[in-house]
Design a protein around this motif. Structure first.
Motif, mmCIF file in Angstrom:
data_model
loop_
_atom_site.group_PDB
_atom_site.id
_atom_site.type_symbol
_atom_site.label_atom_id
_atom_site.label_comp_id
_atom_site.label_asym_id
_atom_site.label_seq_id
_atom_site.Cartn_x
_atom_site.Cartn_y
_atom_site.Cartn_z
ATOM 1 N N ARG A 1 0.835 -1.206 0.000
ATOM 2 C CA ARG A 1 0.000 0.000 0.000
ATOM 3 C C ARG A 1 0.868 1.254 0.000
ATOM 4 O O ARG A 1 0.579 2.219 -0.734
ATOM 5 N N TYR B 1 -7.076 -1.881 0.624
ATOM 6 C CA TYR B 1 -7.802 -1.166 1.677
ATOM 7 C C TYR B 1 -8.963 -2.034 2.173
ATOM 8 O O TYR B 1 -10.135 -1.728 1.914
ATOM 9 N N ARG C 1 -8.158 7.992 -1.416
ATOM 10 C CA ARG C 1 -6.828 7.847 -0.832
ATOM 11 C C ARG C 1 -5.748 8.136 -1.880
ATOM 12 O O ARG C 1 -4.738 8.798 -1.591
#
Length: 325
Positions: free
Chosen positions: A165, A189, A199
């Protein structure tokens, strides 16, 4: 689409897909970045592919395949290793599950001068040790280069979730355009997959596109959310569908938006609907035939013409266009 002077560099893995349909196997050239490079060249864009593969039978097949579309090849490592493979098992619904035998090296970074667009993604952008060199190259690109990115998550080959991530968001900080699937978002996520576009926009991306299989795709900017339906088709298999969407998206952005506007995040509602429709048509043509065989420019133009004849509604009205909440 007419050919332009834009030059595109794609960086990432090349491999051989071994496709298993009920125990019967066939081999196809593959790898997400390779499919994107091949698709861009078939759409008339001057494309160079930086990758690593062996001098074995699989490597020879890769060279022949890319030559068919006119893709230039730059090696990122010596050819001493065997060409990587991916075993794809095709289910009754056309979906694919994968097993990989893959090594990714990036000891010889490609020269980047003269390229207008650089696309990175998948294993090549996220799997060490090669991914470290790719990240460094992307971070050092001149500001005027449009960077596009597709994480194309393969969980078994990725670093731990938090590390992956962080890498994805680091790419988003430089990439103006990020495309990911709803499955990618759910893995990255798990607590709130629907927040993935926000994001990535917060990380720095200007346009985030989430594909959702049969539910179509959604294009997000800081101000707009545009939903684009899938193109009706009879699916043979889904291999390369996301990659064909990506190559169609890049080509449409280059030709119909422009590199400078895309890099700055200047997209109109009509443009978002239009580039999404082009990408969806590219993906639909690909799933309608076996293997990752994206459309040519002529095939894509014919498909878009047929769609327009069937529904002359302006592109800006075909999707659901609403402000971001």
């Amino acid at each position: 689409m007419t050919a332009g002077a834009e030059r595109i560099l794609v960086i990432g893995e090349a491999l051989i897909d071994i496709v298993d349909r009920g125990g019967r196997q066939a081999r196809h050239v593959g790898g997400s970045p390779l499919n994107v490079a091949f698709g861009l060249a078939r759409l008339g864009l001057a494309t160079t592919f930086a990758t690593a593969f062996g001098t074995d039978e699989g490597g020879s097949a890769i060279v022949r395949h890319l030559a068919e579309a006119g893709v230039a090849i730059v090696r990122t490592a010596d050819a001493g290793r065997p060409t990587s493979t991916a075993l794809a098992r095709i289910g009754a619904d056309g979906s694919a599950s994968y097993e990989f035998d893959l090594a990714w090296a990036f000891s010889t970074p490609p020269a980047t001068a003269g390229f207008d667009v650089v696309h990175v993604g998948s294993i090549g952008a996220l799997r060490a040790p090669g991914a470290d060199g790719v990240r460094e190259l992307v971070a050092g690109l001149p500001e005027q280069v449009l960077v596009t990115f597709d994480p194309n998550i393969r969980a078994a080959l990725m670093p731990p979730r938090e590390e992956t991530r962080a890498r994805v968001e680091a790419y988003a900080a430089r990439a103006a355009v990020v495309k990911l699937s709803d499955e990618d978002a759910a893995w990255l996520y798990p607590d709130d997959a629907q927040a993935a576009p926000e994001r990535l926009l917060a990380a720095g991306a200007r346009l985030v596109v989430m594909t959702r299989g049969a539910e179509g795709s959604v294009l997000h900017t800081g101000e707009l959310r545009v939903e684009v339906p899938v193109r009706p088709t009879v699916a043979v298999d889904t291999i390369g569908a996301g990659d064909a969407y990506m190559s169609g998206l890049i080509a449409a952005i280059v030709r119909r938006v422009g590199i400078d506007d895309a890099r700055a995040g200047r997209f109109t509602r009509a443009q978002l609907a239009e580039i999404g429709a082009v990408a969806a048509a590219s993906a639909a043509l690909t799933v309608g035939r076996a293997g990752a065989m994206p459309p040519t420019a002529a095939e894509l133009d014919r498909a878009l013409d047929r769609a327009l004849a069937a529904d002359p509604t302006p592109a800006a009205e075909q999707g659901s266009v609403v402000p971001l909440r």
